[in-house]
Motif scaffolding. Structure first.
Motif, PDB file in Angstrom:
ATOM      1  N   GLU B  16      19.385  74.380  61.025  1.00 23.31           N
ATOM      2  CA  GLU B  16      18.838  73.765  59.821  1.00 23.31           C
ATOM      3  C   GLU B  16      17.338  73.469  59.997  1.00 23.31           C
ATOM      4  OE1 GLU B  16      20.766  70.097  58.701  1.00 23.31           O
ATOM      5  OE2 GLU B  16      19.481  69.865  56.933  1.00 23.31           O
ATOM      6  N   ALA B  17      17.004  73.009  61.181  1.00 29.43           N
ATOM      7  CA  ALA B  17      15.599  72.680  61.449  1.00 29.43           C
ATOM      8  C   ALA B  17      14.735  73.933  61.360  1.00 29.43           C
ATOM      9  CB  ALA B  17      15.472  72.038  62.829  1.00 29.43           C
ATOM     10  N   ILE B  18      15.208  74.996  61.968  1.00 33.74           N
ATOM     11  CA  ILE B  18      14.426  76.242  61.978  1.00 33.74           C
ATOM     12  C   ILE B  18      14.290  76.784  60.556  1.00 33.74           C
ATOM     13  CG2 ILE B  18      14.465  78.652  62.777  1.00 33.74           C
ATOM     14  CD1 ILE B  18      15.962  77.401  65.318  1.00 33.74           C
ATOM     15  N   ASN B  19      15.360  76.637  59.800  1.00 30.01           N
ATOM     16  CA  ASN B  19      15.349  77.034  58.408  1.00 30.01           C
ATOM     17  C   ASN B  19      14.292  76.283  57.604  1.00 30.01           C
ATOM     18  OD1 ASN B  19      16.306  78.416  56.244  1.00 30.01           O
ATOM     19  ND2 ASN B  19      18.467  78.038  56.800  1.00 30.01           N
ATOM     20  N   LEU B  20      14.300  74.966  57.796  1.00 26.34           N
ATOM     21  CA  LEU B  20      13.344  74.120  57.064  1.00 26.34           C
ATOM     22  C   LEU B  20      11.910  74.460  57.444  1.00 26.34           C
ATOM     23  CD1 LEU B  20      15.170  70.677  57.212  1.00 26.34           C
ATOM     24  CD2 LEU B  20      14.480  71.884  55.128  1.00 26.34           C
ATOM     25  N   ILE B  21      11.691  74.628  58.734  1.00 24.81           N
ATOM     26  CA  ILE B  21      10.331  74.958  59.189  1.00 24.81           C
ATOM     27  C   ILE B  21       9.902  76.284  58.568  1.00 24.81           C
ATOM     28  CG2 ILE B  21       9.087  75.832  61.246  1.00 24.81           C
ATOM     29  CD1 ILE B  21       8.956  72.907  61.366  1.00 24.81           C
ATOM     30  N   GLY B  22      10.842  77.239  58.517  1.00 27.55           N
ATOM     31  CA  GLY B  22      10.549  78.544  57.912  1.00 27.55           C
ATOM     32  C   GLY B  22      10.144  78.390  56.457  1.00 27.55           C
ATOM     33  N   GLN B  23      10.847  77.510  55.754  1.00 29.72           N
ATOM     34  CA  GLN B  23      10.548  77.321  54.324  1.00 29.72           C
ATOM     35  C   GLN B  23       9.153  76.762  54.093  1.00 29.72           C
ATOM     36  OE1 GLN B  23      13.337  74.790  52.223  1.00 29.72           O
ATOM     37  NE2 GLN B  23      15.040  75.878  53.191  1.00 29.72           N
ATOM     38  N   PRO B 141      14.324  82.204  63.783  1.00 30.65           N
ATOM     39  CA  PRO B 141      15.199  82.706  62.717  1.00 30.65           C
ATOM     40  C   PRO B 141      16.044  83.887  63.193  1.00 30.65           C
ATOM     41  CG  PRO B 141      12.883  82.700  62.015  1.00 30.65           C
ATOM     42  CD  PRO B 141      12.912  82.206  63.398  1.00 30.65           C
ATOM     43  N   ASN B 142      15.526  84.630  64.176  1.00 29.71           N
ATOM     44  CA  ASN B 142      16.274  85.815  64.628  1.00 29.71           C
ATOM     45  C   ASN B 142      17.000  85.589  65.944  1.00 29.71           C
ATOM     46  OD1 ASN B 142      15.106  87.147  62.400  1.00 29.71           O
ATOM     47  ND2 ASN B 142      13.230  87.445  63.618  1.00 29.71           N
ATOM     48  N   GLY B 143      17.266  84.353  66.275  1.00 29.83           N
ATOM     49  CA  GLY B 143      18.030  84.087  67.488  1.00 29.83           C
ATOM     50  C   GLY B 143      17.174  83.541  68.613  1.00 29.83           C
ATOM     51  N   LYS B 144      17.738  83.623  69.842  1.00 37.54           N
ATOM     52  CA  LYS B 144      17.113  82.962  70.984  1.00 37.54           C
ATOM     53  C   LYS B 144      16.350  83.944  71.858  1.00 37.54           C
ATOM     54  CE  LYS B 144      20.519  79.280  71.345  1.00 37.54           C
ATOM     55  NZ  LYS B 144      21.569  78.641  72.105  1.00 37.54           N
ATOM     56  N   ARG B 145      15.338  83.447  72.548  1.00 34.91           N
ATOM     57  CA  ARG B 145      14.694  84.224  73.611  1.00 34.91           C
ATOM     58  C   ARG B 145      14.306  83.243  74.718  1.00 34.91           C
ATOM     59  NH1 ARG B 145       8.480  84.931  73.002  1.00 34.91           N
ATOM     60  NH2 ARG B 145       7.951  83.292  71.503  1.00 34.91           N
ATOM     61  N   GLU B 146      14.022  83.811  75.895  1.00 34.14           N
ATOM     62  CA  GLU B 146      13.673  82.963  77.036  1.00 34.14           C
ATOM     63  C   GLU B 146      12.233  83.231  77.437  1.00 34.14           C
ATOM     64  OE1 GLU B 146      16.456  83.074  80.236  1.00 34.14           O
ATOM     65  OE2 GLU B 146      18.066  82.254  78.979  1.00 34.14           O
ATOM     66  N   ILE B 147      11.514  82.180  77.775  1.00 32.87           N
ATOM     67  CA  ILE B 147      10.122  82.323  78.212  1.00 32.87           C
ATOM     68  C   ILE B 147       9.994  81.587  79.546  1.00 32.87           C
ATOM     69  CG2 ILE B 147       7.691  81.973  77.597  1.00 32.87           C
ATOM     70  CD1 ILE B 147       8.614  81.498  74.686  1.00 32.87           C
ATOM     71  N   ALA B 148       9.469  82.310  80.537  1.00 33.52           N
ATOM     72  CA  ALA B 148       9.239  81.646  81.825  1.00 33.52           C
ATOM     73  C   ALA B 148       8.129  80.626  81.663  1.00 33.52           C
ATOM     74  CB  ALA B 148       8.849  82.683  82.885  1.00 33.52           C
TER      75      ALA B 148
END
Ligand SMILES: Cc1cc2nc3c(=O)[nH]c(=O)nc-3n(C[C@H](O)[C@H](O)[C@H](O)COP(=O)(O)OP(=O)(O)OC[C@H]3O[C@@H](n4cnc5c(N)ncnc54)[C@H](O)[C@@H]3O)c2cc1C
Lengths: 795, 274
Positions: B16-23, B141-148
C-alpha cells in the motif's frame, strides 16, 4: 532579633522544596504561548538573510494573497508609529554613538535576523507561510565581523554616525600621576595577555513570546511577554510608542529562563502592541528556536588585553586593561554598560595598590546585538585576571595558589576600600580557597600529576582554580547615576496581612526560574512568625505589583528580598501600636517573637499577630491616628553593592591524541552570605557553573566572514546536557553582608563568574608541560589538538 | 519551526505504501520514525507535499535468525536492535552501535530502515551495516531487489533507492565470533559522531567503516587490505582516511578529522584484536 544571629526554629536556612516546581514539572505552568486568546492575530517577522545590505525594494503583493493573511507592514509603513527609537537605557559616555534603531529596518539591514517586514495572519502557520512569499531585493554590503577591522572604519555600518566606534570609557586610578607606568617600569615580573570572550547565545529553554491584548473600549492594553523586566518594559513601551503609561499593563506569565536575554525591550514586543492597537485585535508572536539564536541578544563578545605588574614576591603592583567590546549591530537596553559592570573587577580579589588603568572601546559589527548575559561583565573580568594570574605564576615558576595567597585581600582588611573607591563589604578569600583545596586534595593531585604528565603520556592531568569576587545586587541608585545608567537600583515590596491572617507579599522582582515565591515566603514567614504556606507571593504583573525594577544582576534577594524584610518591619511596627493599645501598655514594652506580641517580662500578657490583623480589618478599636488594615510598602535602595565571593577548583584529564577534555571533578565553594534556602542556592551554583563550563568547553556563536550565524540550533550550538556535566561538589562559607538586615549577598551569577577561568586554568595546567600556555575558548577537542600540534611543532 | 503544509496518509502494508508513493510521485516521502525527516521539514529544508506513514507497518518490524545472516525488518526501532538477544549473540557490533544512536527517545522512534534510507554519512547505522557487509532488500512496484551496502550510498543523503522503492529488510551476516569495536567520538554524549568507526576482525578478514568522513559512509578498504597483508594495527590504521574525503565543519577541520580517523581506527582495531 537580627536574622543574622544563630536562631532556633528558624525558617531561613531550611532546605524547603520549591513551591513553583509541581506546576513546572507537571507541565501545568502557563507560559506566554499557553495563553489562549480568542480572535488573536499572529505576527511573523521576515528577517534579513544578509548581515549587511541595503533594502532596494520589498514586494508583498503575492504574500498578501496568501490564505489567512490580514496585513503586511514594512519598516517604512510603521515608521510614523514609533514616538522614539528602541531604547538604550545606558548612555555610558556623553559622546556615545547610538544609531537610531527601530523595530523593523528602514533602508538597511545590519545583521542576519534584522526584522524587515511583519506579517499578520489568522494563524501561526499562515503567518509563517506568508514570509516565504515576500520578495525583498537587497544590495549586499561588506559584512563586519572582526572587532579590530570594525574599529578601522573601513566599512561603516551606520552612515548616520559616521564611525563604527560607539564609545571609549576609561577608569584610570593612580595614587600619583604615572603610577601605573611607574609600576610596570619597576616590576620584577610582568605578564601581557590577550583573551577572547567568544560570543555566547543565552539559549533560555523558553524562547521569547508576546501577546498584546487591547481592551475593547478606552484604549487600555495588556502586554504579556516572556520577559525578566515587566516594569522596565512598561515604561519603555509607553515612551517608545507614545502611549499613556497608565493604560498599559505588563504581565510576565511563567517564564522559562532568561539569563539576561529577556532583560530587554524587543522589537516584537513593540510590534505586537502597535499592531494590536492598529487592528483592534489581540496580536501574538512566538519565537522559533532559530530566530531565537539570531534575534535575541547574544552575550560576551570581547577582546581583552590585560597586563599585570608584580614585585619580586609576586605581589601585584599594577593592572592595565584594554578591552574591545562587541556591541553587535545596535545598542539594546543595556548593551554599552556590560563591559562597565566588569570594569572594577580586573584586579579580582587581590590587594592592589592604587595603580589601575582600564579602558574599553566598544564597536558596532554586523552581528546580533549583544547585551547582559549571566554575569554581564564580571565573568569576563574574572576570567582575565584569574587566567593572567596563572600566567604570572608560570612565569615566576611558583604554584598558582601560592601566588594568590600572597595577594588576597585579608579577612581583617574588610570592609575594604578598593583602588576604585568602592567598598567591598565582607569576605574571607583564604578561608574559601582553603576549603576548596581540602575538597580537591590539592597536594595529592599535584603529586599524581607529576607522575602522570610525563613525556609521551596519552592522558594529562590538570588542576585549575579561581578566586572570584562578584559585584552584584544591582544597585545603589546613586552609584548607577555616576555610571550614567538611566534608572535607579531600588526595589519595592508590599506586605499585606489579610483579615484571616494569611499574608500577601507583593514584590517588584520578576522571577523566571529562581524560586522567588519560595524564598520570599520564607523571609516573610521568618519575620512575621507566619507559616510559609500561609503566605502568597505576588509578582510579575504591573497591575498587581506596580512598583519594581525586576530581576537581573543577582539583585532580587539582596535588594528585593531585603525590601520584603523592610516591609515586614513596617507591618510589625504598625501592629505593635495596635497590640500596645489592646494590651494597654507602651509599644516599647512589647517584644515580638514567633508571631506574637508579649509584654517584656510578663509573657502571659500577649496578643498574636492574627488577632491584630483582624482588629486592623474591623477597625473597631484602633489607637488614634492608626489607619485601618495591616499593610505596608517599603522601597529598598541598597547602600552598597553586595560582594559574594568564592573559590572554585577544577580537575581535568586531557586525551592528548584527540584533544578531548574530560572534567573529573569540579569544586565550588561559594559565599553568598546568609542563605535563605540552601537548596535553591545549590541549584543556582550548579546551573551557573554549568554555564561557565559551557563557555570554557562547548559553546560559541560562530559567524562566517559573510556574517552568517552558523550555530542556529541546538545541534550546532552545543549547550551541554545533564550527562555532559561532571559531578559538582558544592560547599559554602558564610560571611554575612553587613550592609543589609538579612546579611544576604546574592548567588544568581556566582557559578558562571567562577567557572570559565577555573576550567581553562585546569586545561592549560594540563598542557603547559607540552608548551601550550594559551588557548582560546571553547577548548574543543579540535582547538586543544591544534594547540598541542602547534606547540609540539614549534619545538 | 513550522513545516510547510503537507498531506498525510497512513499505509497498512508495504504494498500500500509503495502504491501511494507511486501515485504522488516526487513530492511524496515515506515517513518512518520521522526523526530525520521531520527536523528537515521544520527547517523547511525538505518540503514534501505528501507523507506516507509506514510507521505502523507492523510486519516489517522483526529480527530473525536466517541461518548465515540475521534478517531485520526495516521498521525495527533502534531500541529493539540494541536490546535484541539474537543480535547480541550473532551481530553484537550492530546491537552495540544502535545503542549510540541519539538518546533513548530517539532510539524508541527512529528505525533502522529510516537510518539507512536517509543515507546520512554522519549516521551510525549506515557505516556499521557497511562494515558488516550487509545487504539491503528493497521493494518497488515491480517486486523486490537486493543492493549490497557498498553499492547503496551514492552521495550526501543520496542512495540507490528509486523514489518509488521502499527499503524492507536488512540482511546482516553473522559475525561468527569476530572481534569488534565501535568508536564514536563526539563532544556531547548525545550527538552525532564527529568521526565514528565500526570495525571487526576475524583471522585475516576484517571490515572497517567510517562515520562522517565524507559525503557517504566510507568503507576503509585500505585498512582491511593492509591488515590482510599482515600490517600491524598501527600501520594499517595509518591508512584510515585513504578512502575518505572528509569535510570541515564547526567541530572539526579536515586535518583534525583525518587525524581522528586514524586514532579511532587504531583504537578500534586494538579492541577488535583482543
Ligand atoms: C535528536 C536526534 C539525535 C539523533 N542522533 C543520532 C545519532 O547519534 N546517530 C544516528 O545515527 N542517528 C541519529 N539520529 C537520527 C535517527 O537515527 C533517525 O531515527 C534516523 O536517522 C532516521 O530514521 P527514521 O525512522 O526516523 O526515518 P525518517 O525520519 O522517518 O525518514 C528518513 C528518510 O528516510 C526515508 N525512509 C524512511 N524509511 C524508509 C524506508 N523503509 N524505505 C525508504 N525510505 C525510507 C524517508 O522518506 C526520509 O527521507 C538522531 C535524531 C534525532 C532527532
Amino acid at each position: 532579633m537580627s536574622i543574622t544571629q544563630e536562631r532556633t526554629n528558624s525558617i531561613i536556612g531550611q532546605r524547603m522544596l520549591r513551591r513553583e516546581d509541581p506546576a513546572l514539572l507537571t507541565g501545568e505552568a502557563k507560559f506566554t504561548n499557553d495563553l489562549v486568546i480568542p480572535g488573536a492575530l499572529h505576527l511573523a517577522v521576515l528577517r534579513s538573510p544578509y548581515a549587511h545590505a541595503r533594502i532596494k525594494s520589498i514586494d508583498v503583493t503575492d504574500a498578501l494573497t496568501m490564505p489567512g493573511v490580514i496585513a503586511i507592514y514594512t519598516g517604512k509603513d510603521l515608521h510614523a508609529t514609533w514616538a522614539a527609537p528602541m531604547p538604550c537605557a545606558w548612555p555610558v559616555t556623553p559622546d556615545m554613538k547610538n544609531p537610531a534603531h527601530f523595530p523593523l529596518a528602514l533602508d538597511k539591514v545590519c545583521y542576519v535576523g534584522d526584522g524587515v517586514a511583519a506579517v499578520l495572519a489568522n494563524s501561526e502557520t499562515e503567518s509563517r507561510d506568508a514570509l516565504d512569499a515576500i520578495d525583498v531585493a537587497y544590495e549586499p554590503l561588506q559584512a563586519v565581523t572582526d572587532l579590530e577591522v570594525a574599529l578601522s572604519d573601513k566599512t561603516i555600518i551606520h552612515e548616520a554616525i559616521g564611525t563604527n566606534k560607539s564609545y571609549t570609557w576609561n577608569l584610570k586610578v593612580e595614587a600619583t600621576e604615572g603610577a601605573v607606568d611607574e609600576a610596570f617600569k619597576n616590576a620584577a615580573f610582568t605578564v601581557s595577555e590577550r583573551y577572547i570572550q567568544q560570543r555566547l547565545i543565552p539559549m533560555a529553554m523558553e524562547p521569547r513570546a508576546v501577546v498584546a491584548v487591547p481592551q475593547p473600549f478606552g484604549g487600555d492594553i495588556t502586554l504579556y511577554s516572556a520577559t525578566q523586566v515587566p516594569h522596565i518594559l512598561k515604561v519603555m513601551t509607553a515612551i517608545t510608542l507614545g502611549i499613556p503609561e497608565h493604560q498599559l499593563r505588563v504581565v510576565a506569565p511563567a517564564v522559562g529562563g532568561g539569563f539576561g536575554s529577556k532583560l530587554d525591550v524587543y522589537a516584537e514586543e513593540l510590534l505586537c502592541v502597535a499592531l494590536s492597537r492598529k487592528h483592534g485585535a489581540p496580536v501574538r508572536w512566538v519565537e522559533e528556536r532559530t530566530e531565537n539564536t539570531q534575534s535575541t541578544i547574544h552575550g560576551r563578545g570581547q577582546i581583552q588585553n590585560i597586563e599585570l605588574a608584580a614585585d619580586k614576591d609576586g605581589k601585584l603592583t599594577a593592572v592595565r586593561v584594554r578591552l574591545i567590546g562587541d556591541m553587535g549591530a545596535y545598542l539594546q537596553l543595556v548593551t554599552p554598560g556590560v563591559p562597565l559592570l566588569g570594569a572594577f573587577l580586573y584586579a579580582g580579589v587581590y590587594d592592589l595598590p592604587v595603580a589601575y588603568d582600564f579602558s574599553c572601546t566598544s564597536v558596532f559589527t554586523t552581528m546580533t546585538p549583544t547585551d547582559a548575559y549571566r554575569g554581564a561583565g564580571r565573568p569576563e573580568a574574572t576570567y582575565a585576571i584569574e587566567v593572567a594570574m596563572d600566567a604570572l605564576a608560570r612565569k615566576m615558576k611558583i604554584d598558582p595558589y601560592e601566588l594568590r595567597k600572597r595577594n588576597y585581600i585579608k579577612k581583617e582588611q574588610f570592609p575594604y576600600t578598593a583602588f576604585s573607591g568602592l567598598t567591598y563589604d565582607s569576605g574571607d578569600h583564604l578561608a574559601a580557597a582553603e576549603k576548596a583545596m581540602g575538597h580537591a586534595d590539592y597536594a595529592a593531585v599535584r603529586k599524581k600529576q607529576a607522575t602522570q604528565n610525563v613525556a609521551g603520556a596519552r592522558k594529562r592531568l590538570g588542576i585549575g582554580m579561581t578566586s572570584y569576587f562578584e559585584m552584584c545586587g544591582l544597585a545603589p541608585s546613586r552609584v548607577l547615576a555616576s555610571l550614567n545608567y538611566g534608572a535607579g537600583g531600588w526595589e519595592s515590596a508590599t506586605v499585606r496581612v489579610l483579615p484571616t491572617s494569611k499574608v500577601q507579599v507583593v514584590t517588584g522582582t520578576s522571577p523566571h526560574g529562581q524560586g522567588h515565591e519560595t524564598s520570599w515566603a520564607m523571609i516573610a514567614a521568618e519575620k512575621l512568625g507566619v507559616a510559609p504556606e500561609d503566605i502568597d507571593v505576588l509578582h510579575s504583573d504591573t497591575a498587581i505589583a506596580p512598583l519594581g525594577l525586576d530581576t537581573y544582576g543577582s539583585r532580587s534577594l539582596a535588594v528585593g528580598g531585603v525590601a520584603i524584610a523592610g516591609a515586614c518591619d513596617k507591618v510589625i511596627d504598625k501592629a505593635r501600636l495596635i497590640a500596645a493599645h489592646q494590651l494597654e501598655c507602651a509599644a516599647e514594652d512589647l517584644e515580638f517573637a514567633q508571631g506574637t506580641f508579649s509584654v517584656k517580662g510578663s509573657h502571659d500578657k500577649a496578643v498574636p499577630l492574627a488577632a491584630i490583623a483582624f482588629a486592623a480589618f474591623t477597625a473597631h478599636n484602633l489607637p488614634d491616628g492608626v489607619e485601618p488594615n495591616l499593610e505596608a510598602q517599603y522601597t529598598h535602595d541598597p547602600k552598597n553593592f553586595s560582594w559574594p565571593f568564592g573559590a572554585h577548583i577544577c580537575i581535568v584529564e586531557i586525551d592528548t591524541e584527540t584533544g578531548k577534555v574530560d572534567v573529573l571533578k569540579y569544586i565550588a565553594v561559594d559565599d553568598c552570605g546568609i542563605q535563605i534556602n540552601p537548596l535553591i542556592v545549590e541549584g543556582q551554583v550548579h546551573g551557573g557553573v554549568v554555564q561557565g563550563l559551557a563557555q570554557a568547553l562547548y559553546e560559541e556563536a560562530v559567524y562566517d566572514t559573510d556574517g552568517n550565524l552558523k550555530t542556529t540550533n541546538l545541534a550546532e550550538y552545543l549547550v551541554p546536557a545533564a550527562c555532559d556535566v561532571p559531578p559538582i561538589t558544592t560547599d559554602f562559607t558564610v560571611t554575612p553582608s553587613p550592609t543589609n538586615q538579612l546579611g544576604v549577598k546574592g548567588v544568581g551569577e556566582a557559578g558562571t563568574i567562577g567557572a570559565a577561568s577555573t576550567v581553562m586554568n585546569a586545561v592549560i595546567d594540563a598542557l603547559s608541560g607540552l608548551g601550550v600556555t594559551k588557548l582560546d575558548m571553547p577548548a574543543s577537542p579540535n582547538n586543544v589538538w591544534k594547540a598541542i600540534q602547534a606547540a609540539q611543532g614549534g619545538k | 519551526m513550522i513545516p510547510a503544509a503537507f498531506e498525510y496518509k497512513r499505509a497498512g502494508s508495504a504494498e500500500e505504501a509503495i502504491n501511494l508513493i507511486g501515485q504522488y510521485g516526487d513530492e511524496a516521502k515515506f515517513l518512518a520514525g520521522g526523526h530525520s525527516l521531520i527536523p528537515l521539514m521544520k527547517l523547511r529544508l525538505a518540503q514534501p507535499t505528501m507523507l506516507v506513514d509506514i510507521g505502523r507497518v507492523k510486519d516489517l518490524s522483526y529480527i530473525k535468525d536466517a541461518g548465515d545472516h540475521i534478517a531485520i525488518g526495516a521498521l525495527t526501532r533502534h531500541m529493539d536492535v540494541e536490546k535484541s538477544p539474537v543480535l547480541s549473540q550473532h551481530v553484537p557490533l550492530l546491537a552495540h552501535a544502535a545503542g549510540y544512536v541519539g538518546d533513548a527517545q530517539v532510539r524508541h522512534r527512529g528505525t533502522i530502515g529510516g537510518s539507512i534510507a536517509h543515507a546520512d554519512p554522519a549516521g551510525d547505522i549506515p557505516a556499521t551495516t557497511l562494515a558488516l557487509g550487509a545487504t539491503y532488500v528493497v521493494q518497488g512496484p515491480n517486486g523486490k531487489r537486493e543492493i549490497a551496502a557498498k553499492d547503496f550510498y551514492k552521495g550526501f543523503l543520496e542512495s540507490a533507492l528509486a523514489a518509488d522503492e521502499m527499503l524492507v529488510e536488512i540482511k546482516v551476516p553473522k559475525m561468527n565470533g569476530a572481534g569488534w569495536s565501535f568508536q564514536k567520538f563526539n563532544r556531547r554524549a548525545v550527538d552525532w559522531a564527529i568521526v565514528g568507526v565500526a570495525a571487526w576482525r576475524n583471522n585475516g578478514a576484517s571490515g572497517v567503516a567510517l562515520v562522517n568522513m565524507g559525503s557517504t559512509p566510507v568503507l576503509a578498504s585500505a585498512v582491511s587490505s593492509a591488515l590482510a597483508k599482515g600490517a600491524s594495527v598501527a600501520d594499517a590504521a595509518a591508512h584510515a582516511a585513504d578512502d575518505a574525503e572528509p569535510q570541515a565543519d564547526l567541530n572539526a577541520s579536515v586535518e583534525y578529522r583525518t587525524h581522528l580517523a586514524k586514532v579511532l581506527v587504531r583504537r578500534a582495531l586494538e579492541q577488535a584484536s583482543k
